[in-house]
Write a protein that holds these residues in place. Structure first.
Motif, PDB file in Angstrom:
ATOM      1  N   PHE A   1       5.270   0.452  -7.035  1.00  0.00           N
ATOM      2  CA  PHE A   1       4.250   0.115  -6.151  1.00  0.00           C
ATOM      3  C   PHE A   1       4.824  -0.202  -4.936  1.00  0.00           C
ATOM      4  CE2 PHE A   1       2.273  -1.135 -10.144  1.00  0.00           C
ATOM      5  CZ  PHE A   1       0.880  -1.010  -9.884  1.00  0.00           C
ATOM      6  N   VAL A   2       3.889   0.222  -3.844  1.00  0.00           N
ATOM      7  CA  VAL A   2       4.159  -0.076  -2.387  1.00  0.00           C
ATOM      8  C   VAL A   2       3.250  -0.737  -1.466  1.00  0.00           C
ATOM      9  CG1 VAL A   2       5.739   2.236  -2.136  1.00  0.00           C
ATOM     10  CG2 VAL A   2       3.433   2.230  -1.761  1.00  0.00           C
ATOM     11  N   HIS A   3       1.964  -0.915  -2.041  1.00  0.00           N
ATOM     12  CA  HIS A   3       1.146  -1.399  -1.408  1.00  0.00           C
ATOM     13  C   HIS A   3      -0.077  -2.438  -2.051  1.00  0.00           C
ATOM     14  CE1 HIS A   3      -0.503  -2.101   2.776  1.00  0.00           C
ATOM     15  NE2 HIS A   3      -1.667  -2.287   1.935  1.00  0.00           N
ATOM     16  N   GLY A   4      -0.450  -3.197  -1.454  1.00  0.00           N
ATOM     17  CA  GLY A   4      -1.546  -4.278  -2.409  1.00  0.00           C
ATOM     18  C   GLY A   4      -1.216  -5.631  -2.866  1.00  0.00           C
ATOM     19  N   ALA A   5      -1.870  -6.025  -3.654  1.00  0.00           N
ATOM     20  CA  ALA A   5      -1.864  -7.525  -4.166  1.00  0.00           C
ATOM     21  C   ALA A   5      -0.799  -7.512  -5.008  1.00  0.00           C
ATOM     22  CB  ALA A   5      -3.154  -7.926  -4.678  1.00  0.00           C
ATOM     23  N   MET A   6      -0.111  -8.870  -4.765  1.00  0.00           N
ATOM     24  CA  MET A   6       0.940  -9.041  -5.711  1.00  0.00           C
ATOM     25  C   MET A   6       0.560 -10.476  -6.595  1.00  0.00           C
ATOM     26  SD  MET A   6       3.779  -6.915  -4.899  1.00  0.00           S
ATOM     27  CE  MET A   6       5.341  -7.912  -5.208  1.00  0.00           C
ATOM     28  N   CYS A   7       1.062 -10.145  -7.759  1.00  0.00           N
ATOM     29  CA  CYS A   7       0.855 -11.433  -8.694  1.00  0.00           C
ATOM     30  C   CYS A   7       2.138 -12.363  -8.597  1.00  0.00           C
ATOM     31  CB  CYS A   7       0.777 -10.693 -10.361  1.00  0.00           C
ATOM     32  SG  CYS A   7       0.481 -12.030 -11.361  1.00  0.00           S
ATOM     33  N   ALA A   8       1.693 -13.572  -8.918  1.00  0.00           N
ATOM     34  CA  ALA A   8       2.817 -14.688  -8.896  1.00  0.00           C
ATOM     35  C   ALA A   8       3.590 -14.858 -10.175  1.00  0.00           C
ATOM     36  CB  ALA A   8       2.300 -16.101  -8.569  1.00  0.00           C
ATOM     37  N   SER A   9       3.244 -14.054 -11.297  1.00  0.00           N
ATOM     38  CA  SER A   9       3.856 -13.999 -12.601  1.00  0.00           C
ATOM     39  C   SER A   9       4.740 -12.641 -12.593  1.00  0.00           C
ATOM     40  CB  SER A   9       2.824 -14.190 -13.716  1.00  0.00           C
ATOM     41  OG  SER A   9       2.369 -12.896 -13.679  1.00  0.00           O
ATOM     42  N   TYR A  10       5.604 -12.728 -13.576  1.00  0.00           N
ATOM     43  CA  TYR A  10       6.453 -11.719 -13.813  1.00  0.00           C
ATOM     44  C   TYR A  10       5.657 -10.304 -14.122  1.00  0.00           C
ATOM     45  CZ  TYR A  10      11.248 -10.565 -13.645  1.00  0.00           C
ATOM     46  OH  TYR A  10      12.522  -9.746 -13.426  1.00  0.00           O
ATOM     47  N   SER A  11       5.362  -9.419 -13.090  1.00  0.00           N
ATOM     48  CA  SER A  11       4.633  -7.996 -13.322  1.00  0.00           C
ATOM     49  C   SER A  11       3.186  -8.349 -13.804  1.00  0.00           C
ATOM     50  CB  SER A  11       5.600  -7.080 -13.997  1.00  0.00           C
ATOM     51  OG  SER A  11       6.553  -6.633 -13.037  1.00  0.00           O
ATOM     52  N   GLY A  12       2.774  -9.207 -13.562  1.00  0.00           N
ATOM     53  CA  GLY A  12       1.110  -9.400 -13.934  1.00  0.00           C
ATOM     54  C   GLY A  12       1.335 -10.240 -15.110  1.00  0.00           C
ATOM     55  N   LYS A  13       2.337 -10.447 -15.943  1.00  0.00           N
ATOM     56  CA  LYS A  13       2.113 -11.158 -17.273  1.00  0.00           C
ATOM     57  C   LYS A  13       1.865 -12.785 -17.269  1.00  0.00           C
ATOM     58  CE  LYS A  13       4.688  -7.986 -20.362  1.00  0.00           C
ATOM     59  NZ  LYS A  13       5.488  -7.868 -21.415  1.00  0.00           N
TER      60      LYS A  13
ATOM     61  N   ALA B   1      -9.666   4.116   1.717  1.00  0.00           N
ATOM     62  CA  ALA B   1      -9.454   5.270   2.697  1.00  0.00           C
ATOM     63  C   ALA B   1      -8.362   4.716   3.768  1.00  0.00           C
ATOM     64  CB  ALA B   1     -10.816   5.422   3.436  1.00  0.00           C
ATOM     65  N   ASN B   2      -8.355   3.498   4.250  1.00  0.00           N
ATOM     66  CA  ASN B   2      -7.146   3.052   5.283  1.00  0.00           C
ATOM     67  C   ASN B   2      -5.965   3.354   4.638  1.00  0.00           C
ATOM     68  OD1 ASN B   2      -6.520   1.835   7.473  1.00  0.00           O
ATOM     69  ND2 ASN B   2      -6.449  -0.048   6.669  1.00  0.00           N
ATOM     70  N   VAL B   3      -5.643   2.531   3.520  1.00  0.00           N
ATOM     71  CA  VAL B   3      -4.425   2.575   2.976  1.00  0.00           C
ATOM     72  C   VAL B   3      -3.726   4.136   2.612  1.00  0.00           C
ATOM     73  CG1 VAL B   3      -2.849   1.639   1.134  1.00  0.00           C
ATOM     74  CG2 VAL B   3      -4.437   0.391   2.109  1.00  0.00           C
ATOM     75  N   VAL B   4      -4.746   4.784   1.998  1.00  0.00           N
ATOM     76  CA  VAL B   4      -4.286   6.227   1.668  1.00  0.00           C
ATOM     77  C   VAL B   4      -4.000   7.050   2.825  1.00  0.00           C
ATOM     78  CG1 VAL B   4      -4.892   8.415   0.607  1.00  0.00           C
ATOM     79  CG2 VAL B   4      -5.410   6.071  -0.600  1.00  0.00           C
ATOM     80  N   ALA B   5      -4.734   6.932   3.861  1.00  0.00           N
ATOM     81  CA  ALA B   5      -4.476   7.835   5.026  1.00  0.00           C
ATOM     82  C   ALA B   5      -3.436   7.479   5.759  1.00  0.00           C
ATOM     83  CB  ALA B   5      -5.647   7.724   6.147  1.00  0.00           C
ATOM     84  N   SER B   6      -3.151   5.974   5.963  1.00  0.00           N
ATOM     85  CA  SER B   6      -2.111   5.389   6.557  1.00  0.00           C
ATOM     86  C   SER B   6      -0.685   6.043   5.974  1.00  0.00           C
ATOM     87  CB  SER B   6      -1.975   4.065   6.378  1.00  0.00           C
ATOM     88  OG  SER B   6      -3.199   3.502   7.346  1.00  0.00           O
ATOM     89  N   TYR B   7      -0.602   5.772   4.785  1.00  0.00           N
ATOM     90  CA  TYR B   7       0.440   6.231   3.934  1.00  0.00           C
ATOM     91  C   TYR B   7       0.869   7.810   3.700  1.00  0.00           C
ATOM     92  CZ  TYR B   7       2.188   1.539   2.110  1.00  0.00           C
ATOM     93  OH  TYR B   7       2.557   0.514   2.327  1.00  0.00           O
ATOM     94  N   ARG B   8      -0.227   8.462   3.930  1.00  0.00           N
ATOM     95  CA  ARG B   8      -0.462  10.030   3.857  1.00  0.00           C
ATOM     96  C   ARG B   8       0.197  10.356   5.094  1.00  0.00           C
ATOM     97  NH1 ARG B   8       0.253  12.823   0.165  1.00  0.00           N
ATOM     98  NH2 ARG B   8       2.030  13.275   1.351  1.00  0.00           N
ATOM     99  N   HIS B   9      -0.010   9.611   6.322  1.00  0.00           N
ATOM    100  CA  HIS B   9       0.248  10.190   7.739  1.00  0.00           C
ATOM    101  C   HIS B   9       1.650   9.964   7.935  1.00  0.00           C
ATOM    102  CE1 HIS B   9      -3.309  11.229   9.652  1.00  0.00           C
ATOM    103  NE2 HIS B   9      -3.987  10.180   9.517  1.00  0.00           N
ATOM    104  N   ALA B  10       2.171   8.795   7.234  1.00  0.00           N
ATOM    105  CA  ALA B  10       3.642   8.096   7.277  1.00  0.00           C
ATOM    106  C   ALA B  10       4.389   9.136   6.435  1.00  0.00           C
ATOM    107  CB  ALA B  10       3.997   6.916   6.709  1.00  0.00           C
ATOM    108  N   LEU B  11       4.186   9.599   5.260  1.00  0.00           N
ATOM    109  CA  LEU B  11       4.910  10.603   4.330  1.00  0.00           C
ATOM    110  C   LEU B  11       4.790  12.050   5.160  1.00  0.00           C
ATOM    111  CD1 LEU B  11       3.547   9.437   0.972  1.00  0.00           C
ATOM    112  CD2 LEU B  11       5.974   9.223   1.666  1.00  0.00           C
TER     113      LEU B  11
ATOM    114  N   THR C   1       1.696   1.885  14.793  1.00  0.00           N
ATOM    115  CA  THR C   1       0.119   2.221  14.746  1.00  0.00           C
ATOM    116  C   THR C   1      -0.318   1.898  13.343  1.00  0.00           C
ATOM    117  OG1 THR C   1       0.388   3.379  16.617  1.00  0.00           O
ATOM    118  CG2 THR C   1      -1.603   3.660  15.607  1.00  0.00           C
ATOM    119  N   LEU C   2       0.375   2.605  12.284  1.00  0.00           N
ATOM    120  CA  LEU C   2      -0.128   2.574  11.175  1.00  0.00           C
ATOM    121  C   LEU C   2      -0.123   1.258  10.623  1.00  0.00           C
ATOM    122  CD1 LEU C   2       1.789   5.767   9.720  1.00  0.00           C
ATOM    123  CD2 LEU C   2      -0.672   5.469  10.208  1.00  0.00           C
ATOM    124  N   ASN C   3       1.133   0.300  10.840  1.00  0.00           N
ATOM    125  CA  ASN C   3       0.996  -0.948  10.237  1.00  0.00           C
ATOM    126  C   ASN C   3      -0.307  -1.959  10.805  1.00  0.00           C
ATOM    127  OD1 ASN C   3       2.926  -1.594   8.196  1.00  0.00           O
ATOM    128  ND2 ASN C   3       4.428  -1.199  10.028  1.00  0.00           N
TER     129      ASN C   3
END
Length: 321
Positions: free
Chosen positions: A165-177, A248-258, A275-277
Motif C-alpha cells: 500500500f502507498v496511499h490511503g487510510a491506515m488502521c490502528a490494528s495490525y494490518s486491519g485485524k 481520480a485525484n490520487v490515481v492521476a497524482s501517482y500516475r504523473h509521478a511514476l 505540486t502533486l502532494n
C-alpha cells in the motif's frame, strides 16, 4: 526485477463507474469486491454482470481486475464461496485476493486463476512469505507494517511478486485485524462490518477526550523513487468506499509521478513532487505520514488532535459528456 522497473498502479473500484474512472486517470489495475465475502460489506460491490463488463473493459485496455475474497471464513461460508469461485472461474478476472488459508485452498480447487495473498494475512517475514509461495501464491500483498528494506529481504528469499500500500487510510490494528467493532456493536471487522472505532475520541477519567488511535493517512508519493528501486511489482491505493474525486485525484497524482520517474529524469519527479502532494492534500484526508515504509509506525503517525478532515476541494459531480 530491474532497478528501473515501474510498478503496477493498483486502484480501488467500489463500483463499475469507479473502475472506469480509475482506468481513465492512469491506473494499470483495479481491485473490486463482488457480492460474496469482500471486506467492504457496505460498498456498492459488483454484480456478476457488472464484474463481467469490468473485466471486458480491462481486457480491451490491457489492464487488470482483481477480485477480493479476503474475509476470514467460518465453515458455513465455504459452500457459498465455492459456488462463487466457480462463477469467477467463468468470468476470468486477472487474480483473486485472499487472506484465509481455507479459502485459498478452495480457490485452488475451483479455479486456475492467479492467487494473491491479502494484507489481512499479515505477512511480515520471509518464512511466512515463502510458505504462501509454496502453497501456490503468485503475489504477496505484504502487511502494512513492513518496511521497504524488509520487502527486499522477503523478495531475496521468495523471488515472487510483492505488493504494498502507498496511499490511503491506515488502521490502528495490525494490518486491519481489529475486533473493537465486534465487542462494541456486534459487527465483525474481519467480515466487512468495521465501524472504525479507532476514529472515535476516547476519554480517561478527568483527562480531555483524544483521538488516541486515529492514524494519519498514508502518503508514499515522495518515496516513489525508492519504491521503484525496490522489488515491488504493484503499489496499491486504499479507498473502495471513497469518492470519485478522491479516486481520480490520487490515481492521476501517482500516475504523473511514476511517469516522471519512468522518463529517467530524476529532476522531473522532484519538480512535480510538491505540486502533486498539494494536489493530494486538497482532497479529504487526516494529514499524512509514510506509515511503516521507512520505520515502525510510532506516535508521529497518529493524529490525536483530530478536528475534521483536511480538504480544499469539494466533490460536485462526475463529468460524463
Amino acid at each position: 526485477m530491474s532497478m528501473s522497473t515501474i510498478p503496477e498502479l493498483l486502484a480501488p473500484a467500489g463500483n463499475l463507474e469507479k473502475l472506469q474512472i480509475a482506468f481513465a486517470h492512469g491506473a494499470d489495475a483495479v481491485y473490486v469486491g463482488g457480492h460474496v465475502f469482500g471486506l467492504r460489506k457496505y460498498a456498492d460491490n459488483f454484480t456478476d454482470a457488472q464484474l463481467e463488463r469490468g473485466i471486458q473493459m480491462a481486457n480491451e485496455q490491457g489492464k487488470s481486475v482483481y477480485v477480493i475474497l479476503n474475509g476470514m471464513a467460518h465453515h458455513s461460508d465455504l459452500g457459498p464461496i465455492a459456488s462463487y469461485l466457480s462463477t469467477l472461474q467463468r468470468l476470468g478476472p486477472h487474480g483473486l485476493i485472499i487472506a484465509d488459508r481455507g479459502v485459498f485452498e478452495l480457490a485452488k480447487q475451483h479455479t486456475n486463476l492467479p492467487l494473491h495473498v491479502s494484507t489481512q494475512a499479515c505477512i511480515t517475514n520471509a518464512h511466512a512469505a515463502l510458505s504462501w509461495v509454496k502453497a501456490g501464491a503468485s503475489r504477496l500483498i505484504l502487511a502494512r507494517e513492513v518496511s521497504l528494506s524488509e520487502c527486499q529481504e522477503i523478495h531475496d528469499v521468495t523471488g515472487t511478486e510483492l505488493e504494498i500500500f502507498v496511499h490511503g487510510a491506515m488502521c490502528a490494528s495490525y494490518s486491519g485485524k481489529c475486533v473493537i467493532s465486534n465487542y462494541s456493536v456486534g459487527r465483525d471487522s474481519n467480515r466487512g462490518g468495521c465501524i472504525q472505532s479507532c476514529r472515535h475520541p476516547y476519554q480517561f477519567q478527568e483527562q480531555a477526550p483524544t483521538h488516541m488511535m486515529n492514524a494519519k493517512d498514508l502518503n508514499a508519493l515522495s518515496l516513489l523513487p525508492q519504491i521503484c528501486k525496490a522489488p515491488i511489482a504493484s503499489i496499491k491505493v486504499e479507498g473502495r468506499m471513497k469518492s470519485n474525486l478522491y479516486l481520480a485525484n490520487v490515481v492521476a497524482s501517482y500516475r504523473h509521478a511514476l511517469d516522471a520517474i519512468a522518463s529517467g529524469e530524476h529532476q522531473a519527479f522532484q519538480d512535480q513532487k510538491d505540486t502533486l502532494n498539494q494536489q493530494l492534500s486538497s482532497v479529504s484526508n487526516r494529514t499524512f505520514s509514510t506509515g511503516g515504509l521507512t520505520q515502525r509506525p510510532a506516535q508521529e503517525s497518529v493524529l490525536a488532535n483530530f478536528n475534521g478532515y483536511n480538504k480544499s476541494a469539494v466533490f460536485v459531480g462526475t463529468v460524463k459528456a
